[in-house]
Motif scaffolding. Sequence first.
Motif, short mmCIF file in Angstrom:
data_model
loop_
_atom_site.label_atom_id
_atom_site.label_comp_id
_atom_site.label_asym_id
_atom_site.label_seq_id
_atom_site.Cartn_x
_atom_site.Cartn_y
_atom_site.Cartn_z
N VAL B 19 5.47 0.24 4.41
CA VAL B 19 4.26 1.07 4.58
C VAL B 19 3.09 0.47 3.81
N LEU B 21 2.72 -2.61 2.66
CA LEU B 21 2.32 -3.94 3.15
C LEU B 21 1.52 -3.83 4.46
N LEU B 22 2.03 -3.00 5.37
CA LEU B 22 1.32 -2.87 6.65
C LEU B 22 -0.05 -2.20 6.47
N LYS B 23 -0.09 -1.27 5.54
CA LYS B 23 -1.36 -0.62 5.25
C LYS B 23 -2.39 -1.68 4.84
N PHE B 25 -2.07 -5.13 5.29
CA PHE B 25 -2.26 -6.28 6.19
C PHE B 25 -2.60 -5.90 7.65
N LEU B 26 -2.25 -4.70 8.02
CA LEU B 26 -2.45 -4.35 9.44
C LEU B 26 -3.51 -3.26 9.64
N TYR B 27 -3.23 -2.07 9.11
CA TYR B 27 -4.11 -0.94 9.43
C TYR B 27 -5.52 -1.10 8.88
#
Lengths: 229, 258
Positions: B19, B21-23, B25-27
């Motif tokens: 969560v 990391l994606l927050k 790098f992605l979102y």
Amino acid sequence: MDITPDSIILWKYGVFKLNATILTTWLVMLVLVIGSYFFTRRIVKGKISSGVETLLEIIVGFIYKNLQETGLQKPEKYIGFIGTLFIFIGFSGLLTIIPGYIPPTGSLSTTAALAICVFIAVPLYAIQEKGVIGFLKNYLHPFFIFLPFNIIADFTRTLALAIRLFGNTMSGTLIIGIIISISPLIFPVFLHVLDLITSLVQAYIFTVLATVYVAAATRTIEEVKPKGA
Amino acid sequence: MLIDWFTVFAQIVNFLVLVWLLKFFLYKPILKVIADRQEEIAKQLNEAELKKKQAEEESLLFQNKNKEFDQQKAERDKKLNEESKQLQEHLMAEAKKDVEDQKIKWLSNLKNEKDDVFRDLSQKLQTELFSVMRKAMTDLADIDIQEPLVDVFLQRLKTLPQKEKDDLAAVLLVSPNLQIRSAFEIPEKLRIKIKTALQEAFNKEFNIDFVVLPDLIGGIELLASAQKISWNIADYFVTLERQINEVVDKNSEKNHAK
């Protein structure tokens, strides 16, 4: 045949162990994080140019829009948690296209972990939005008699989340395994395609349910009541 | 057992790490891009709206200017029409006046010419007539015309209206000097006849001065101060001239009417 990849233990030291579930989870995490970093880095620098970047934007936009439509006031606040649920479950299911890959969501431990995360996240978000008293009042809604039922509902829905996802994912893997043993050519391919769709549908269902729980918990009673009531 | 609690714990940690990391790098980057793009679109829409509004304002301004211009043009056309009408009327009046002046001048010149012509004509006629008559009477009957002329003059003196006679008498009472004018040299015999006739008419003697004036053309005049009694051919020609004038005037009016 193993029902759960938890039983495939690759390394063990005391209580610590590395099984197929954790390993495939790490693999999925690695692909997702590196892929995100690689593609979003270019998005940040300039305009979107490749199809993957557009796909990422579509996925994130889709999640964001779903959160909004479900009734969450600040989607950007919840997208990290709920979006990751969708992406992790969906991507884990999609990777079943790789031969020999066992999805981590096929383990009840993983689905239980995700359900527990939702179980903990819902009250945390509710307390953050409405305070402890506001959150606790929800359990007395609509009457105090409903207190035990509300508490039971919290546990049962968490259990249902975990078992639904586990059952669907595990059944898909099992069915394919059985079909391969009966009819090893052609037919398993169609079932595999069906399984890919099912895994995305499961990811969507899990995410929507989690969103609904969070939305229901964070909404105030005034919001729930129709105007003029 | 289907649930391995270590795995559950590990998966919770894994999920939370994912969560985070994606927050990161992605979102975050994608939502930022979406927000930036929406902001850009909103900005462009605002600019477009602003430009549309400006264009509408300019269009309105242009329409108003067009209306104003049309109005001014109409006013200017109206003014020009009025001015041209006035100018036309003025020029027409001037032209009429010029024509009228020219007509008057032409008629005046015509009258003058006519007068001159008749004057010359009457002069010549008188001269010629008197000359012809005298010659004819001398040649045919051996009678000089001078004597009959004097007789006619004296006859006229006798038949003078009473008022004129009284006026003449009043003048002669004051001054006895008389002047007898004639176109020819009056012979002594006729002079005596005239003197006698005058003495008989006014019962008084006069100092008579006989003067020859060829312009009289076969006539005799008596001049006493402002009073004058005359008989000559010119009197006939005055009548003749008046009659001819009347004929010429009628013809001139007919031509003018055409």
